[in-house]
Design a protein around this motif. Structure first.
Motif, mmCIF file in Angstrom:
data_model
loop_
_atom_site.group_PDB
_atom_site.id
_atom_site.type_symbol
_atom_site.label_atom_id
_atom_site.label_comp_id
_atom_site.label_asym_id
_atom_site.label_seq_id
_atom_site.Cartn_x
_atom_site.Cartn_y
_atom_site.Cartn_z
ATOM 1 N N ASP A 1 24.959 43.238 53.204
ATOM 2 C CA ASP A 1 23.956 44.045 52.501
ATOM 3 C C ASP A 1 24.390 45.490 52.285
ATOM 4 O O ASP A 1 23.735 46.235 51.545
ATOM 5 N N VAL A 2 25.468 45.904 52.922
ATOM 6 C CA VAL A 2 25.924 47.284 52.798
ATOM 7 C C VAL A 2 26.632 47.478 51.458
ATOM 8 O O VAL A 2 27.529 46.714 51.100
ATOM 9 N N LYS A 3 26.227 48.516 50.745
ATOM 10 C CA LYS A 3 26.837 48.822 49.447
ATOM 11 C C LYS A 3 27.681 50.084 49.488
ATOM 12 O O LYS A 3 28.625 50.227 48.712
ATOM 13 N N CYS A 4 27.371 51.009 50.387
ATOM 14 C CA CYS A 4 28.093 52.281 50.440
ATOM 15 C C CYS A 4 28.450 52.633 51.879
ATOM 16 O O CYS A 4 27.626 52.460 52.789
ATOM 17 N N VAL A 5 29.682 53.097 52.086
ATOM 18 C CA VAL A 5 30.168 53.507 53.405
ATOM 19 C C VAL A 5 30.737 54.912 53.291
ATOM 20 O O VAL A 5 31.580 55.178 52.421
ATOM 21 N N ILE A 6 30.281 55.807 54.163
ATOM 22 C CA ILE A 6 30.788 57.183 54.188
ATOM 23 C C ILE A 6 31.321 57.469 55.583
ATOM 24 O O ILE A 6 30.589 57.407 56.567
ATOM 25 N N HIS A 7 32.608 57.783 55.663
ATOM 26 C CA HIS A 7 33.250 58.067 56.951
ATOM 27 C C HIS A 7 33.744 59.511 56.944
ATOM 28 O O HIS A 7 34.539 59.896 56.093
ATOM 29 N N ILE A 8 33.259 60.310 57.877
ATOM 30 C CA ILE A 8 33.722 61.695 57.998
ATOM 31 C C ILE A 8 34.100 61.979 59.440
ATOM 32 O O ILE A 8 33.570 61.356 60.361
ATOM 33 N N HIS A 9 35.060 62.875 59.623
ATOM 34 C CA HIS A 9 35.258 63.431 60.966
ATOM 35 C C HIS A 9 35.452 64.919 60.861
ATOM 36 O O HIS A 9 36.549 65.461 60.955
ATOM 37 N N THR A 10 34.329 65.579 60.631
ATOM 38 C CA THR A 10 34.257 67.030 60.657
ATOM 39 C C THR A 10 34.387 67.502 62.107
ATOM 40 O O THR A 10 34.427 66.692 63.036
ATOM 41 N N LEU A 11 34.456 68.804 62.289
ATOM 42 C CA LEU A 11 34.574 69.326 63.654
ATOM 43 C C LEU A 11 33.412 68.860 64.528
ATOM 44 O O LEU A 11 33.604 68.437 65.670
ATOM 45 N N ALA A 12 32.198 68.919 63.974
ATOM 46 C CA ALA A 12 31.019 68.563 64.766
ATOM 47 C C ALA A 12 30.974 67.069 65.072
ATOM 48 O O ALA A 12 30.719 66.670 66.214
ATOM 49 N N THR A 13 31.209 66.227 64.056
ATOM 50 C CA THR A 13 31.127 64.776 64.292
ATOM 51 C C THR A 13 32.278 64.295 65.166
ATOM 52 O O THR A 13 32.098 63.393 66.002
ATOM 53 N N ALA A 14 33.474 64.868 64.999
ATOM 54 C CA ALA A 14 34.595 64.493 65.858
ATOM 55 C C ALA A 14 34.328 64.900 67.299
ATOM 56 O O ALA A 14 34.656 64.165 68.243
ATOM 57 N N ALA A 15 33.713 66.073 67.477
ATOM 58 C CA ALA A 15 33.401 66.539 68.826
ATOM 59 C C ALA A 15 32.399 65.620 69.517
ATOM 60 O O ALA A 15 32.600 65.197 70.662
ATOM 61 N N VAL A 16 31.321 65.277 68.807
ATOM 62 C CA VAL A 16 30.296 64.418 69.412
ATOM 63 C C VAL A 16 30.826 63.006 69.643
ATOM 64 O O VAL A 16 30.469 62.349 70.632
ATOM 65 N N SER A 17 31.708 62.530 68.767
ATOM 66 C CA SER A 17 32.265 61.185 68.956
ATOM 67 C C SER A 17 33.168 61.107 70.180
ATOM 68 O O SER A 17 33.516 60.011 70.627
ATOM 69 N N SER A 18 33.554 62.254 70.721
ATOM 70 C CA SER A 18 34.373 62.276 71.940
ATOM 71 C C SER A 18 33.534 62.491 73.192
ATOM 72 O O SER A 18 34.076 62.542 74.300
ATOM 73 N N MET A 19 32.215 62.615 73.028
ATOM 74 C CA MET A 19 31.333 62.841 74.177
ATOM 75 C C MET A 19 30.805 61.526 74.727
ATOM 76 O O MET A 19 30.375 60.658 73.975
ATOM 77 N N LYS A 20 30.821 61.388 76.031
ATOM 78 C CA LYS A 20 30.301 60.177 76.665
ATOM 79 C C LYS A 20 28.804 60.017 76.438
ATOM 80 O O LYS A 20 28.296 58.894 76.405
ATOM 81 N N CYS A 21 28.098 61.122 76.255
ATOM 82 C CA CYS A 21 26.646 61.062 76.077
ATOM 83 C C CYS A 21 26.254 60.580 74.686
ATOM 84 O O CYS A 21 25.098 60.204 74.460
ATOM 85 N N GLY A 22 27.190 60.595 73.738
ATOM 86 C CA GLY A 22 26.871 60.169 72.383
ATOM 87 C C GLY A 22 25.968 61.173 71.680
ATOM 88 O O GLY A 22 25.890 62.343 72.050
ATOM 89 N N ILE A 23 25.252 60.693 70.662
ATOM 90 C CA ILE A 23 24.322 61.556 69.934
ATOM 91 C C ILE A 23 23.014 61.631 70.717
ATOM 92 O O ILE A 23 22.333 60.619 70.902
ATOM 93 N N LEU A 24 22.677 62.827 71.160
ATOM 94 C CA LEU A 24 21.484 63.007 71.987
ATOM 95 C C LEU A 24 20.237 63.220 71.124
ATOM 96 O O LEU A 24 20.306 63.887 70.086
#
Length: 326
Positions: free
Chosen positions: A175-198
């Motif tokens: 069902d997915v039609k669009c995929v957007i992948h980014i690794h900005t400073l903020a998203t890359a930083a949070v993706s390296s945190m064990k707590c994830g998105i709080l």
């Protein structure tokens, strides 16, 4: 000298000055002469808008006349199915927005759209073009394994490594039609945190269920895709790739943009909050049981952002002319 600079800055930031500048550009375009003067005016307008629009401060990647998004041939429509040309224009618009918001990255940051579920045809920008250069005609159409179906107007190849997560998601999520992948400073930083998105902000609550995947640089193996399908489940629209940024999924381009915009904001807020608070233990983490996971309906997510997209990029002078089909 400092006073002179302040006065110049105030003039450049004046709404009246911008309006007068736009009027002069339009007058020059109607007259059809003095291209040097017109180019200079357009360069000033591009610079001002790129540095002031919506508070974003990313500098323009190139100055001068902006290439139109809708540069597909108007007469030849036989090779496009209904709505396909508009989809090309929407994807090019998303790339321009990503550039405008400072989300562009030199490696593996891509946006793609599935234009045919039956044939699994996907369009994506080729490697070697900046996001600011995206137009409908230079996008490349490929199949699910990355083989070129339509090269577009360039001879550039796609980035198969960057395309890998997109292909995996399309393979496992019909069902997915669009995929957007980014690794900005903020998203890359949070993706390296064990707590994830709080859940500490309105933007984080909008995301709903968030999936996490231990990304190892590839999603080509069948076992990896099976695991990806398990973590995504039936309803996740946001995927965090460990140490590799975030991915937004959408049944429409508008829905995907809605999620990527809010997850970027949520990550920025979280990074700033952690710096200010000195650690997770000092944050006021919201109880998800007491808050609704989303503040808008599915229909609103799929259409509202899309209504805003052309206004955002046209207002920033990033389209050349409106992206919609006649």
């Amino acid at each position: 000298m400092m006073e002179q600079r302040k006065r110049v800055t105030q003039i450049l930031q004046s709404p009246a000055f911008r309006e007068d500048l736009e009027c002069r550009i339009q007058e020059q375009m109607k007259k059809g002469h003095n291209p040097t003067g017109l180019l200079a005016l357009q360069q000033i307008a591009d610079y001002i808008m790129a540095n002031s629009f919506l508070g974003f401060s990313s500098p323009p990647l190139r100055l001068g006349m902006v290439s139109p998004i809708n540069d597909l041939p108007g007469a030849d429509t036989s090779s496009y199915v209904k709505g396909e040309k508009l989809t090309y224009c929407k994807l090019a618009s998303l790339y321009r927005l990503a550039d405008l918001f400072g989300w562009a990255h030199l490696e593996n940051t891509y946006i793609s759209v599935r234009i045919s579920k039956e044939q699994d045809h996907i369009i994506i920008i080729p490697r070697g073009l900046s996001f600011s250069e995206a137009t409908a005609s230079n996008l490349v159409k490929v199949n699910i394994i990355g083989e070129v179906v339509d090269q577009g107007s360039t001879n550039l190849k796609i980035d198969h490594t960057g395309f890998s997560p997109h292909a995996a998601i399309y393979s496992t999520c019909p069902d997915v039609k669009c995929v957007i992948h980014i690794h900005t400073l903020a998203t890359a930083a949070v993706s390296s945190m064990k707590c994830g998105i709080l859940p500490i902000s309105q933007e984080s609550l909008i995301l709903g269920d968030v999936a996490y995947y231990n990304y190892q640089g590839s999603l080509d193996e069948q076992e990896e895709r099976i695991q990806l399908q398990k973590v995504l489940g039936p309803s996740c629209k946001v995927l965090v790739l460990s140490n590799h940024g975030v991915v937004a999924l959408g049944e429409t381009t508008e829905e995907a943009f809605h999620y990527i915009f809010n997850v970027q904001m949520a990550c920025e807020i979280q990074v700033q909050a952690l710096v200010g608070a000195g650690g997770v233990e000092n944050l006021l983490v919201l109880d998800l049981q007491k808050y609704k996971p989303s503040t808008c309906t599915v229909a609103q997510r799929k259409t509202y952002s899309g209504e805003k997209i052309p206004y955002l990029i046209n207002g920033a002078g990033k389209t050349g002319y409106p992206h919609v089909e006649d």
